[in-house]
Design a protein around this motif. Sequence first.
Motif, mmCIF file in Angstrom:
data_model
loop_
_atom_site.group_PDB
_atom_site.id
_atom_site.type_symbol
_atom_site.label_atom_id
_atom_site.label_comp_id
_atom_site.label_asym_id
_atom_site.label_seq_id
_atom_site.Cartn_x
_atom_site.Cartn_y
_atom_site.Cartn_z
ATOM 1 N N THR A 108 26.230 -3.896 17.033
ATOM 2 C CA THR A 108 26.128 -4.793 18.197
ATOM 3 C C THR A 108 25.609 -4.120 19.449
ATOM 4 O OG1 THR A 108 28.381 -4.325 18.929
ATOM 5 C CG2 THR A 108 28.083 -6.149 17.344
ATOM 6 N N GLN A 109 25.590 -2.794 19.462
ATOM 7 C CA GLN A 109 25.234 -2.011 20.640
ATOM 8 C C GLN A 109 26.227 -2.217 21.799
ATOM 9 O OE1 GLN A 109 22.750 0.460 20.850
ATOM 10 N NE2 GLN A 109 23.043 0.094 18.674
ATOM 11 N N ALA A 110 27.363 -2.849 21.519
ATOM 12 C CA ALA A 110 28.389 -3.052 22.549
ATOM 13 C C ALA A 110 29.005 -1.707 22.916
ATOM 14 C CB ALA A 110 29.477 -3.996 22.035
ATOM 15 N N GLY A 150 30.432 6.957 11.404
ATOM 16 C CA GLY A 150 29.094 6.887 11.971
ATOM 17 C C GLY A 150 28.318 5.643 11.575
ATOM 18 N N ASP A 151 28.769 4.944 10.526
ATOM 19 C CA ASP A 151 28.124 3.697 10.141
ATOM 20 C C ASP A 151 28.496 2.565 11.096
ATOM 21 O OD1 ASP A 151 27.072 5.027 7.937
ATOM 22 O OD2 ASP A 151 28.675 4.335 6.598
ATOM 23 N N SER A 152 29.637 2.682 11.753
ATOM 24 C CA SER A 152 30.118 1.627 12.651
ATOM 25 C C SER A 152 29.966 1.973 14.116
ATOM 26 C CB SER A 152 31.599 1.347 12.371
ATOM 27 O OG SER A 152 31.771 0.939 11.040
ATOM 28 N N PHE A 153 30.175 3.228 14.454
ATOM 29 C CA PHE A 153 30.146 3.662 15.856
ATOM 30 C C PHE A 153 29.396 4.967 15.985
ATOM 31 C CE2 PHE A 153 34.069 1.232 15.422
ATOM 32 C CZ PHE A 153 33.942 0.337 16.475
ATOM 33 N N TYR A 154 28.703 5.122 17.103
ATOM 34 C CA TYR A 154 28.264 6.456 17.455
ATOM 35 C C TYR A 154 28.886 6.782 18.797
ATOM 36 C CZ TYR A 154 24.322 3.938 19.697
ATOM 37 O OH TYR A 154 23.547 3.085 20.422
ATOM 38 N N LEU A 190 37.688 -4.111 17.206
ATOM 39 C CA LEU A 190 37.220 -5.430 16.785
ATOM 40 C C LEU A 190 36.284 -6.050 17.807
ATOM 41 C CD1 LEU A 190 40.543 -6.808 15.290
ATOM 42 C CD2 LEU A 190 38.556 -5.917 14.048
ATOM 43 N N ALA A 191 36.583 -5.904 19.075
ATOM 44 C CA ALA A 191 35.730 -6.476 20.125
ATOM 45 C C ALA A 191 34.345 -5.835 20.119
ATOM 46 C CB ALA A 191 36.390 -6.300 21.491
ATOM 47 N N ALA A 192 34.281 -4.527 19.952
ATOM 48 C CA ALA A 192 32.980 -3.847 19.942
ATOM 49 C C ALA A 192 32.161 -4.219 18.711
ATOM 50 C CB ALA A 192 33.182 -2.336 20.012
ATOM 51 N N LEU A 193 32.828 -4.515 17.604
ATOM 52 C CA LEU A 193 32.123 -4.877 16.378
ATOM 53 C C LEU A 193 31.708 -6.351 16.338
ATOM 54 C CD1 LEU A 193 34.233 -2.898 13.769
ATOM 55 C CD2 LEU A 193 31.959 -2.312 14.657
ATOM 56 N N ALA A 194 32.297 -7.187 17.214
ATOM 57 C CA ALA A 194 31.958 -8.613 17.248
ATOM 58 C C ALA A 194 30.541 -8.789 17.783
ATOM 59 C CB ALA A 194 32.954 -9.371 18.122
ATOM 60 N N ALA A 195 29.874 -9.847 17.357
ATOM 61 C CA ALA A 195 28.491 -10.091 17.786
ATOM 62 C C ALA A 195 28.392 -10.285 19.298
ATOM 63 C CB ALA A 195 27.925 -11.304 17.068
#
Length: 115
Positions: free
Chosen positions: A67-69, A32-36, A99-104
Amino acid sequence: MSFSNPEDFKALSRSSASSSRASTAWMYRGHGDSFYLDSCGDLAAYHDREASVVVLEYSSHGRAVATQARYENQYISVITIRDRAITHWRDYLNPLTVLAALAADPPAATINGPA
């Protein structure tokens, strides 16, 4: 299915062993710290009773927190069950999507295939 609801995993595993639930909770700690996730679905389950193995195919849909990606991924879980308890759990997913979703500034082509 919700990663935040232990009852969903209990229903999948039909396990009453606390160590199995604890192992599952440990595996998804910090998620939950990285994705919801808005949803998980597209569940297909396959069961080999002789080998006591369950294979799950499912997907998730949500956003990266930082990133809200948009984040969508597909998963394969291979679960071994002995005496009504999970004894082994392996997950497979597309790490490039993570990795893509976490990238800026994630490239659209790597999040969900070609743009």
